[in-house]
Design a protein around this motif. Structure first.
Motif, PDB file in Angstrom:
ATOM      1  N   VAL A  34       0.846  -1.177   0.000  1.00 27.99           N
ATOM      2  CA  VAL A  34       0.000   0.000   0.000  1.00 27.99           C
ATOM      3  C   VAL A  34       0.895   1.245   0.000  1.00 27.99           C
ATOM      4  O   VAL A  34       1.980   1.251   0.590  1.00 27.99           O
ATOM      5  CB  VAL A  34      -0.950  -0.023   1.220  1.00 27.99           C
ATOM      6  CG1 VAL A  34      -0.200   0.157   2.525  1.00 27.99           C
ATOM      7  CG2 VAL A  34      -2.042   1.015   1.085  1.00 27.99           C
ATOM      8  N   GLY A  35       0.427   2.289  -0.664  1.00 27.98           N
ATOM      9  CA  GLY A  35       1.255   3.481  -0.808  1.00 27.98           C
ATOM     10  C   GLY A  35       0.926   4.563   0.205  1.00 27.98           C
ATOM     11  O   GLY A  35       0.487   4.298   1.326  1.00 27.98           O
ATOM     12  N   ASP A  36       1.158   5.824  -0.193  1.00 27.51           N
ATOM     13  CA  ASP A  36       0.951   6.955   0.704  1.00 27.51           C
ATOM     14  C   ASP A  36      -0.536   7.236   0.887  1.00 27.51           C
ATOM     15  O   ASP A  36      -1.366   6.947   0.016  1.00 27.51           O
ATOM     16  CB  ASP A  36       1.614   8.211   0.133  1.00 27.51           C
ATOM     17  CG  ASP A  36       3.115   8.062   0.015  1.00 27.51           C
ATOM     18  OD1 ASP A  36       3.652   7.068   0.565  1.00 27.51           O
ATOM     19  OD2 ASP A  36       3.735   8.908  -0.640  1.00 27.51           O
ATOM     20  N   VAL A  37      -0.868   7.830   2.011  1.00 20.26           N
ATOM     21  CA  VAL A  37      -2.247   8.228   2.288  1.00 20.26           C
ATOM     22  C   VAL A  37      -2.616   9.400   1.382  1.00 20.26           C
ATOM     23  O   VAL A  37      -1.914  10.413   1.324  1.00 20.26           O
ATOM     24  CB  VAL A  37      -2.416   8.608   3.764  1.00 20.26           C
ATOM     25  CG1 VAL A  37      -3.810   9.168   4.018  1.00 20.26           C
ATOM     26  CG2 VAL A  37      -2.161   7.404   4.660  1.00 20.26           C
ATOM     27  N   THR A  38      -3.714   9.234   0.673  1.00 13.44           N
ATOM     28  CA  THR A  38      -4.192  10.291  -0.229  1.00 13.44           C
ATOM     29  C   THR A  38      -5.500  10.905   0.243  1.00 13.44           C
ATOM     30  O   THR A  38      -5.989  11.858  -0.366  1.00 13.44           O
ATOM     31  CB  THR A  38      -4.368   9.725  -1.649  1.00 13.44           C
ATOM     32  OG1 THR A  38      -5.285   8.622  -1.587  1.00 13.44           O
ATOM     33  CG2 THR A  38      -3.045   9.258  -2.222  1.00 13.44           C
ATOM     34  N   GLY A  39      -6.063  10.367   1.309  1.00 17.95           N
ATOM     35  CA  GLY A  39      -7.304  10.936   1.815  1.00 17.95           C
ATOM     36  C   GLY A  39      -7.654  10.360   3.168  1.00 17.95           C
ATOM     37  O   GLY A  39      -7.187   9.278   3.551  1.00 17.95           O
ATOM     38  N   VAL A  46     -15.523   5.060  13.161  1.00 16.53           N
ATOM     39  CA  VAL A  46     -15.006   4.410  11.951  1.00 16.53           C
ATOM     40  C   VAL A  46     -14.212   5.436  11.151  1.00 16.53           C
ATOM     41  O   VAL A  46     -14.701   6.542  10.875  1.00 16.53           O
ATOM     42  CB  VAL A  46     -16.156   3.830  11.100  1.00 16.53           C
ATOM     43  CG1 VAL A  46     -15.600   3.191   9.831  1.00 16.53           C
ATOM     44  CG2 VAL A  46     -16.967   2.817  11.914  1.00 16.53           C
ATOM     45  N   TYR A  47     -12.999   5.053  10.774  1.00 16.00           N
ATOM     46  CA  TYR A  47     -12.091   5.975  10.093  1.00 16.00           C
ATOM     47  C   TYR A  47     -11.663   5.376   8.758  1.00 16.00           C
ATOM     48  O   TYR A  47     -11.332   4.184   8.674  1.00 16.00           O
ATOM     49  CB  TYR A  47     -10.852   6.236  10.950  1.00 16.00           C
ATOM     50  CG  TYR A  47     -11.182   6.911  12.264  1.00 16.00           C
ATOM     51  CD1 TYR A  47     -11.150   8.299  12.386  1.00 16.00           C
ATOM     52  CD2 TYR A  47     -11.557   6.161  13.381  1.00 16.00           C
ATOM     53  CE1 TYR A  47     -11.469   8.927  13.582  1.00 16.00           C
ATOM     54  CE2 TYR A  47     -11.879   6.776  14.584  1.00 16.00           C
ATOM     55  CZ  TYR A  47     -11.829   8.158  14.677  1.00 16.00           C
ATOM     56  OH  TYR A  47     -12.144   8.778  15.850  1.00 16.00           O
ATOM     57  N   GLY A  48     -11.708   6.224   7.700  1.00 18.98           N
ATOM     58  CA  GLY A  48     -11.294   5.797   6.385  1.00 18.98           C
ATOM     59  C   GLY A  48      -9.953   6.412   6.007  1.00 18.98           C
ATOM     60  O   GLY A  48      -9.689   7.589   6.242  1.00 18.98           O
ATOM     61  N   LEU A  49      -9.078   5.590   5.411  1.00 17.12           N
ATOM     62  CA  LEU A  49      -7.764   6.024   4.950  1.00 17.12           C
ATOM     63  C   LEU A  49      -7.622   5.569   3.508  1.00 17.12           C
ATOM     64  O   LEU A  49      -7.755   4.387   3.203  1.00 17.12           O
ATOM     65  CB  LEU A  49      -6.656   5.407   5.816  1.00 17.12           C
ATOM     66  CG  LEU A  49      -6.681   5.852   7.286  1.00 17.12           C
ATOM     67  CD1 LEU A  49      -6.126   4.761   8.188  1.00 17.12           C
ATOM     68  CD2 LEU A  49      -5.889   7.140   7.447  1.00 17.12           C
ATOM     69  N   HIS A  50      -7.370   6.535   2.620  1.00 17.95           N
ATOM     70  CA  HIS A  50      -7.317   6.248   1.190  1.00 17.95           C
ATOM     71  C   HIS A  50      -5.871   6.312   0.729  1.00 17.95           C
ATOM     72  O   HIS A  50      -5.122   7.221   1.106  1.00 17.95           O
ATOM     73  CB  HIS A  50      -8.165   7.247   0.416  1.00 17.95           C
ATOM     74  CG  HIS A  50      -9.507   7.481   1.046  1.00 17.95           C
ATOM     75  ND1 HIS A  50     -10.519   6.562   0.984  1.00 17.95           N
ATOM     76  CD2 HIS A  50      -9.997   8.530   1.770  1.00 17.95           C
ATOM     77  CE1 HIS A  50     -11.581   7.028   1.632  1.00 17.95           C
ATOM     78  NE2 HIS A  50     -11.279   8.217   2.134  1.00 17.95           N
ATOM     79  N   ALA A  51      -5.488   5.346  -0.077  1.00 12.89           N
ATOM     80  CA  ALA A  51      -4.132   5.308  -0.645  1.00 12.89           C
ATOM     81  C   ALA A  51      -4.278   4.980  -2.114  1.00 12.89           C
ATOM     82  O   ALA A  51      -4.107   3.839  -2.540  1.00 12.89           O
ATOM     83  CB  ALA A  51      -3.271   4.283   0.071  1.00 12.89           C
ATOM     84  N   GLY A  52      -4.636   6.003  -2.889  1.00 17.37           N
ATOM     85  CA  GLY A  52      -4.920   5.749  -4.296  1.00 17.37           C
ATOM     86  C   GLY A  52      -6.150   4.887  -4.411  1.00 17.37           C
ATOM     87  O   GLY A  52      -7.187   5.134  -3.775  1.00 17.37           O
ATOM     88  N   GLN A  53      -6.058   3.853  -5.215  1.00 21.01           N
ATOM     89  CA  GLN A  53      -7.198   2.957  -5.373  1.00 21.01           C
ATOM     90  C   GLN A  53      -7.457   2.133  -4.114  1.00 21.01           C
ATOM     91  O   GLN A  53      -8.590   1.788  -3.805  1.00 21.01           O
ATOM     92  CB  GLN A  53      -6.950   2.017  -6.564  1.00 21.01           C
ATOM     93  CG  GLN A  53      -8.147   1.127  -6.880  1.00 21.01           C
ATOM     94  CD  GLN A  53      -7.931   0.314  -8.129  1.00 21.01           C
ATOM     95  OE1 GLN A  53      -6.859   0.344  -8.736  1.00 21.01           O
ATOM     96  NE2 GLN A  53      -8.959  -0.402  -8.546  1.00 21.01           N
TER      97      GLN A  53
END
Length: 1009
Positions: A34-39, A46-53
């Motif tokens: 998984v890459g860098d956090v993008t969002g 409940v917490y969402g962490l986005h890393a690209g797709q």
């Protein structure tokens, strides 16, 4: 925020579409992280962490439990649905902050840091102490996901469910597989659980049905065979983690009390191994248990493929008359379960034959069978199953499958069941002496230690002969009865631990590491072949054909030998423990107060006026809370149960008063005793000055007979386990507390600690049939001198022994060796005999007694004239294929299926036909001078095979042949054996293939005077 270049490339490779005819197919084995956090976003807890797709999600379940999910393709899935994880109620209050390099997601107990570049997780306590951290981001391939974690310098790991041959000591440095492998032997992993815990203060449950692999190296890698990541994390010590995990997936069920009694299983209809029988024939076996005064709580009457059943209501009614419940193997599914339960079924044994492939089927079957019993009766569900998964602890016993009765089977099962407790499996077990093979000795040794498991059964009909505990005759029947009745008497102790497991998730059978997490040896092989049964009993089974047990590790604290009262101070390792057949190495922790039901064969023997007994080992302040309910119905779930706490106050060591406060029984249920008498056994080592009940003196009684006859009073028995005080009370209301006080008594070990003398005997002593032999006994003084000792030797009926020996004075710490003349009967059966050494002496107090059972080998009468080896008693006779044969070739696998012994065309009327690897032991008693024979591979093999022959006397190899094949000439043998007591005739394979290794000891003769 942009993804790092390498991560972008990985994502593109993993998720790009076809793109055109020239596009290369993605490599399914390629690893992507998984890459860098993008969002970042959140909704309550409940917490969402986005890393690209890729998408990650953190959900808090409680202040110390949370879930991390990762969807590489951005879509979350949950194949387990609501199968495993139970509803958990409202989530906790959480907070978050952006700490620059990481998002910090917190409860009052923990903080999860989600580092941004790249996305990595680390868990901290509220005080800032790190619990775990990823050394690199979550990664995946085409069919797996992996988490990589730091490993602490002393961090230890447990779990993975039932790991055959391991689990009660640390998995550090090892790889654990969690999957179906079809291997029910050492190294297999039936009843796997995708959960592990760490002594760093956390546990992890992988919410999946997919196979898992945990490699506890440096770093730790935890993988599952699916391209999704879904794990729950629990923070706390081991017991807290097990509790949180079982809160999530289900607490262990509370079995009916007959489920803690031994069970028996067999096929009674269409049994190919036993001939035509009928289901009602099971009642004859049930009656045999009763006739032999042996506990048995339930019977599976159709345990065999294609067995079936008939006359079910009549069978159930007949079993009830013997105080047993009906069980059935659900080979053909659950369609008939409702009718079967209405006919009396109360136990369901499940198997892979009908649950199909995959853990979901097994788990569904466990839940359905459990619920089917409850839906159609007022009883609690009770199932047995192999190959289960997370969640099965709430509906059944996890059983390790079909094994052979061998010494090695005993060895590897010891760590298996205690280790499974570390994964929330509170009830794990295996058949007594396996399902195949076995012997009288392995059966008895296996039953001894399994009596300290909550659930256990014998399985008949698959081995060459039935395996009920009375089948082998004496001395086995008496020994087996002793342990089964001890298990029965300990039902209130074990049932209280079952209730504790139902509350906390922690089962009764425990690794030492669970109770002694700060002891570095508890995690190592020093403690591998032992376990705790509850907190008070340490069990160290005998797992070799031996009468001595070495390497028993006792952790910190004071421990006493259950059988002799000998005191040990831990941490220490006990070697040379005398463990003749019938003596399980068993130790009790000082401070224990153990509730017991004395003298029963079935829980149904209890009546309204039956006594409750307490076995007390006083030291310092300690307590035990007894749990009681009706034992059968589900009313306890509605609060229909009672608890009674007993508190003991005693000196930490040496002289002083001992008080036992028996609290009121709080709670109510149908059948609760409103009053009952109490029996107490207090292991003080010395007699008190007085015994007071509610500050009123109780009468002191002068003998066991007087004590047994009295309604109330006390008696000091100096000969019982180093000295015990026996107390009984008249019936007392359970609604009111009372206090028993021993004035002028002492803690465990007596008024002067370590002053007790010890009797022991060297291992390996022998006696000969009809021949006087010397048997030696050692008397060792403790911290004080021994005065006026009389040392005697108790021998079996029909044996003769010389008179007791006297030792006027033995200085403190000194040892005196004493010799007795012992003569067994001329017709004594060769094998192990149990003698007991006893010393009556004065030390810190008059009338002290020390005892110690030990084994001697009873040998057959030695030969006095030239004697064929085939006419001697064989002390041991191992063989590579079938039994070795007397006066014929080895033949095939059955007994007496060989042919005339033939070597190079010459036939022999006498000799031994064997198959490598073979070892036949005979006793000569020093009476013979020469062994002679002709050796070679029997002509029945027709030219192949490859072996060597050896003659070994008293541990020394006297002669070894060259390698002989089926084409070799016959080799004549003449070996001097003057003075030899034991001779082994061995045949060893000389090639990798054992085919055709039929060796003959033709005309094998011992020349004796």
């Amino acid at each position: 925020m942009a993804l790092a270049g390498a991560a972008v490339l990985g994502l593109l490779l993993a998720f790009a579409g076809p793109g055109g005819a020239q596009a290369a197919a993605p490599d399914p084995s390629a690893t992507t992280s998984v890459g860098d956090v993008t969002g970042f976003d959140h909704d309550g807890s409940v917490y969402g962490l986005h890393a690209g797709q890729a998408q990650a999600r953190v959900s808090f379940v409680s202040t110390d439990t949370f879930r991390i999910e990762l969807a590489p393709d951005g879509t979350f899935t949950d194949p387990t649905g609501d199968d495993i994880v139970l509803p958990q109620g409202a989530p906790p209050a959480t907070r978050w902050k952006d700490a620059g390099d990481a998002y910090e997601l917190s409860t009052s107990a923990v903080t999860l840091r989600a580092y941004k570049v790249p996305l990595r997780f680390a868990l901290y306590k509220a005080d800032g102490t790190r619990i775990w951290a990823e050394t690199k981001p979550l990664s995946w391939t085409g069919d797996s996901t992996t988490q990589t974690l730091t490993r602490g310098a002393t961090e230890q790991f447990y779990g993975g469910g039932m790991q055959n041959g391991s689990g009660n000591t640390s998995h550090r440095g090892k790889t654990v597989q969690v999957s179906v492998d079809g291997n029910w032997n050492d190294g297999g992993h039936p009843n796997s659980v995708p959960f592990y815990l760490s002594t760093a203060g956390y546990g992890v449950f992988r919410n999946t049905y997919a196979p898992n692999t945990y490699a506890f190296g440096d770093p730790v890698t935890a993988s599952a065979k699916e391209q999704r990541f879904d794990a729950y994390y629990f923070a706390g010590d081991a017991k807290q983690v097990i509790g949180d995990y079982t809160k999530l997936t289900g607490k262990p069920f509370l079995p009916p009390i007959y489920g803690l009694e031994p069970g028996d299983s067999d096929c009674y209809l269409h049994n190919a191994n036993r001939g035509e029988r009928h289901t009602l024939d099971a009642l004859d076996v049930a009656a045999d248990y009763t006739a032999n005064d042996m506990p048995n709580g339930w019977m599976l009457v159709n345990d065999g493929y294609g067995c079936g059943y008939e006359n079910l209501p009549e069978t159930s009614a007949g079993l009830a008359q013997q105080k047993m419940k009906l069980g059935l193997w659900t080979e053909d599914g659950l369609d008939k379960l409702a009718d079967q339960v209405k006919a009396g079924q109360r136990v369901a044994k499940l198997d892979v034959a009908w649950v199909g492939d995959g853990y979901k089927h097994a788990l569904d079957g466990c839940k359905a069978a459990y619920q089917g019993i409850e839906d159609n009766s007022d009883a609690r569900g009770f199932t047995w199953a192999p190959e289960s998964w997370s969640g099965a602890q709430r509906c059944g016993v996890q059983w390790s499958g079909d094994q052979y009765g061998t010494w090695d089977y005993i060895r590897w099962q010891i760590p298996t069941y205690a280790g499974a407790t570390m994964s929330g499996l509170a009830y794990t077990s295996g058949d007594i002496d396996g399902i195949f093979g076995g012997s009288a000795d392995t059966y008895t040794r296996d039953l001894e230690w399994k009596s300290f498991l909550p659930a256990v059964m014998s399985m008949d009909g698959w081995a060459a002969s039935d395996k009920q505990p009375y089948q082998y005759g004496e001395p086995y029947t008496s020994i087996n009865r002793k342990y089964l009745k001890l298990k029965e008497s300990l039902l209130p102790y074990m049932y209280s631990y079952a209730a504790e497991a139902n509350r906390t998730g922690v089962g009764a059978v425990r690794p030492l590491a669970l109770e002694y997490p700060d002891d570095p040896k508890a995690a190592t092989d020093a403690a591998k072949y032992e376990f705790l049964s509850g907190q008070d009993f340490l069990v160290a089974p005998v797992y070799q054909d031996s009468t001595v047990r070495d390497g028993i590790y006792l952790p910190k604290g004071t421990w006493t030998d259950y059988w002799t009262g000998r005191i040990y101070h831990g941490p220490t390792t006990v070697d040379g423990y005398s463990a003749p057949l019938g003596t399980l190495p068993l130790f009790v922790k000082a401070g224990a107060a153990v509730p017991m039901w004395p003298g029963i064969r079935s829980y149904q023997d209890r009546t309204a006026d039956s006594p409750l007994a307490w076995d007390v080992y006083p030291q310092g302040n300690s307590s035990f809370t007894l749990y009681e309910d009706d034992g059968v119905t589900r009313q306890s779930r509605d609060g229909k149960y009672a608890q009674q706490k007993v508190t003991v106050a005693a000196p930490r060591s040496g002289a002083g008063d001992v008080s036992v406060n028996v609290g009121a029984s709080v709670g109510d249920f149908k059948g609760k005793q409103t009053s009952r008498p109490y029996d107490f056994t207090l292991h003080t080592g010395d007699a008190p000055g007085a015994v007071l009940l509610e500050n009123r003196p109780l009468p002191r009684l002068g003998s066991k007979a007087a004590f047994d006859k009295a309604t109330q009073g006390w008696w000091y028995d100096a000969a019982d386990r180093g000295g015990v005080v026996r107390v009984k009370t008249a019936s007392r209301s359970t609604a009111h507390a009372f206090t028993l006080r021993l004035a002028g008594a002492s803690a465990l070990g007596g008024r002067v600690p370590d002053s007790a003398a010890v009797v022991s005997a060297p291992a390996g002593q022998e006696t000969g049939a009809g021949v006087a032999s010397d048997v030696t006994v050692d008397l060792t003084a403790g911290r004080l001198p021994v005065v006026g000792a009389k040392v005697s030797l108790q021998v079996p009926d029909g044996w003769q022994v010389s008179a007791p020996r006297t030792v006027p004075v033995l200085t403190a710490g000194a040892t005196k060796r004493l010799t007795f003349s012992v003569t067994p009967p001329a017709g004594v059966k060769a094998g192990q005999a149990v003698l007991t050494a006893r010393a009556d002496y004065l030390s810190s107090a008059p009338g002290r007694v020390a005892t110690q059972p030990f084994a001697v080998a009873a040998m057959p009468a030695p030969p006095t004239t030239d004697t064929y080896a085939s006419d001697l008693t064989w002390l041991t006779s191992t063989n590579g294929w079938g039994p070795p044969e007397r006066d014929r070739s080895n033949g095939e696998s059955a007994a007496d299926d060989g042919h005339t012994l033939t070597l190079a065309g010459k036939t022999y009327a006498k000799g031994i036909g064997a198959h490598a690897a073979s070892d036949i032991e005979v006793y000569l008693g020093g009476r013979c001078s020469v062994f002679s024979a002709d050796v070679g591979i029997d002509d029945e093999i027709n030219g192949y095979g490859s072996v060597t022959f050896s003659v070994v006397a008293d541990g020394t190899t006297l002669w070894t042949s060259p390698v002989l094949t089926g084409a070799s000439d016959t080799v004549p043998v003449s070996v001097p054996v003057t003075g030899a007591r034991h001779v082994h005739l061995k045949i060893t394979p000389a090639a990798a293939s054992l085919s055709g290794d039929h060796g003959d000891w033709a005309d094998a003769t011992f020349h004796c005077a």
